[in-house]
Design an enzyme around this catalytic site. Sequence first.
Site, PDB file in Angstrom:
ATOM      1  CD  GLU A   1      -2.548   1.296   2.702  1.00  0.00           C
ATOM      2  OE1 GLU A   1      -2.997   0.211   3.127  1.00  0.00           O
ATOM      3  OE2 GLU A   1      -2.739   2.389   3.259  1.00  0.00           O
TER       4      GLU A   1
ATOM      5  CD  GLU B   1      -3.153   7.377   5.412  1.00  0.00           C
ATOM      6  OE1 GLU B   1      -4.148   6.820   5.872  1.00  0.00           O
ATOM      7  OE2 GLU B   1      -1.979   7.092   5.750  1.00  0.00           O
TER       8      GLU B   1
END
Lengths: 469, 276
Positions: free
Chosen positions: B154, B159
């Site tokens: 990932e 974020e």
Amino acid sequence: MEIRILHVYKCTAISGLLLLLFFGCERVVSDLDSPGFSENPEVFINSFSAGLEYYPFEGSKIDAFSVDSETTFGRSTLSMRFDVPNEGDPEGAYAGAIFRDDNGGRNLSSYNALTFYAKGTKAATINEIGFGLDFFGDRFAVGLNDGLRLTTNWRKYIIPIPDASKLTQSQGLLWYAEGPENGDGYSFWLDEVKYENLSGLAQPRAAIMNGNDVRLTAFAGSASAVTGLTYTINQPNGVDVTVSAAPAYYTFSSSNTNVATVNDEGRVSIVGEGIAEITASLGSISANGKLIIDSASDFTPAPTPTDDPSDVISIFSDAYTNVPVDHFNGFWEPFQTTTSNDFEVNGNNVLGYENFNFVGIEFHINVPTIDGSEMTHLRMDLFFPDEIPANSALRLRLVNDVGGNETVASTTIRPNTNPALVSGQWISVDMDITSLGNRSNLGQIIFDADEGPGLQGASFFVDNIYLRR
Amino acid sequence: MKTVLRYFFCSCLLVVITSACATNNKPDISYTEIIWQDEFDVDGSVNTDLWSFDIGTGAEQGIPGWGNQELQYYTDRPENVRVEDGNLLITARKESFRGSSYTSARILTRGKFQNTFGRYEARIQLPWGPGIWPAFWLLGDDSNGTEIWPQIGEIDIMEYRGQEPTVIHGSVHGPGYSAGNAVTARYTLNNGRFDTDFYLFAIEWSPNSIKFFVDDVMYNEITPDDVSGEWVFNDNSFYIILNVAVGGTFVGPPSSQTTFPQTMKVDYVRVYGEPS
């Protein structure tokens, strides 16, 4: 430490005078193309900025403020030091002052916050701190909503400006008021006090009525006010900060000016029947919350009393001079539900009671009791706006020797008594009080619904309460 | 502690590199040709030739709360995801919906566009408020369910915690370095906030290297030396995900300060590869 110039003003007397001067000034200013007031952002950086003067609040400890060379922030050589007095300090019960630019004011319109570093000798909350208090009317006053939490380390604090475009000539650069914490005084410091244009302030929100939709039952001729004015901004650290702001930052409007109008200061005048919503904006932001005026009908004033003033001891009437009263609603906990919504219509003051179960008017706590020995009747006018259920009864009591050897004169009015308990018109009650042998120490008037539950939760108005002979 | 040390190391390194590339926002020399893009230029629904939707709470996929105790129910309704005025809008709302208290959306290119290496960039204005968790990220193919996270890999290009409006995070997750132990770096704006303007979030991903950018600032590079497990980013193919989560382990729940709705605006997503 060195003590800076002191100016102690009787704020109330002086500010009235200066208000006039200020308005005189302002008019001239608005005619100029470029006011040209200083944009100096500094309030206290190592020393007083140009034009800054110290004015303690009346009743505060006058020397609570000093300039300190020992405890300073970073490389600063001098800081502002505040010594909050202990409870009972004869020199003053609290610390509080304004710091004002006496060089005519600053143009702060290019900044978005007052910032400073602060620390305390202990963790404490400064009750009030902000800017815009100038003793010239405080038109653009701003204060932190929940005070300022100090720690014992230097920390930077931000007090946002709600709408800086209004601050083209601002004299009140900093103000504060703080009392003892749990009875104990302490000291705190401010340093690097200045105005800034911070890029990290975002997500502005405004509110009136503290963000709530508040409904108010009113009558043409009565008045109200928009309250609970706040401005909230998200700081760079993600934490919101909220200030209370003066009405002059906001623009108010009424959805129906045939029902209610609102002025620049948020004063609402009810002028007709119907519903009007009072809303506000702050710059380009719509404020959350509104004041909903529900003007049911024209208000019919109570009949004007005709008794000769020399035969009257008046408790609540615009027709006579009233004796002092502790309060018109004792809010007797925990069982009382009755709330007050007193109002004024065309200069005539009326007591309004809502959510009724019982309520008392008192005049024996901090005011003299009434010697009614010469009086024979307790008279008053009552108005019930809503329909009266059949099982309704209003008991009225007058109490002598409250808290001692209490004696009571009482009467109860019902739908079938004379006078009758009816809605939509003024009821004049004239209670014979001669049954009270001793009337020299009267202290309470009590209304209750105990004799008939129909009035539980009702609203009613009272006017012209007086003893007569 | 290890992460902290690495972070300090990287930021020292960064100072040098930043000054070298500060004026150059062009893709890495080898990634100059757009191989996939969505400019979000047509108002209406999301182009389903390019994207699909994740729906629900993750419970149907066996990962309720999408594996992170997230609180939202993802839908494909226009209230939660649509294209308007040249931007993709993903909107988190506070509303009761099929047992959840919040709704939002998550779109992905799984099975429609999957790729290895390249420059991935998206120009985004972020929402704000405690408990708001938007992300622009890549997830590795699971070979029809035969491989599981974190083995599939990932890459979190961006974020963000709504309660930290000046900070974004770039991370990689793999075997031995996932979830709380992911290899991550923070980037903090000195001026401005991610919720008031658009910023370009990008990675340049090549064999044994993933470089993280905000606008023209490279703030981190992760190589096999930086991870405490197998480097899983050299052969698997990855797809793109854009979403706004509400609550969850990374951000905590919304607070009374959180205002809804909250919208992430995406101007475009572009992927550059080597010239053919």
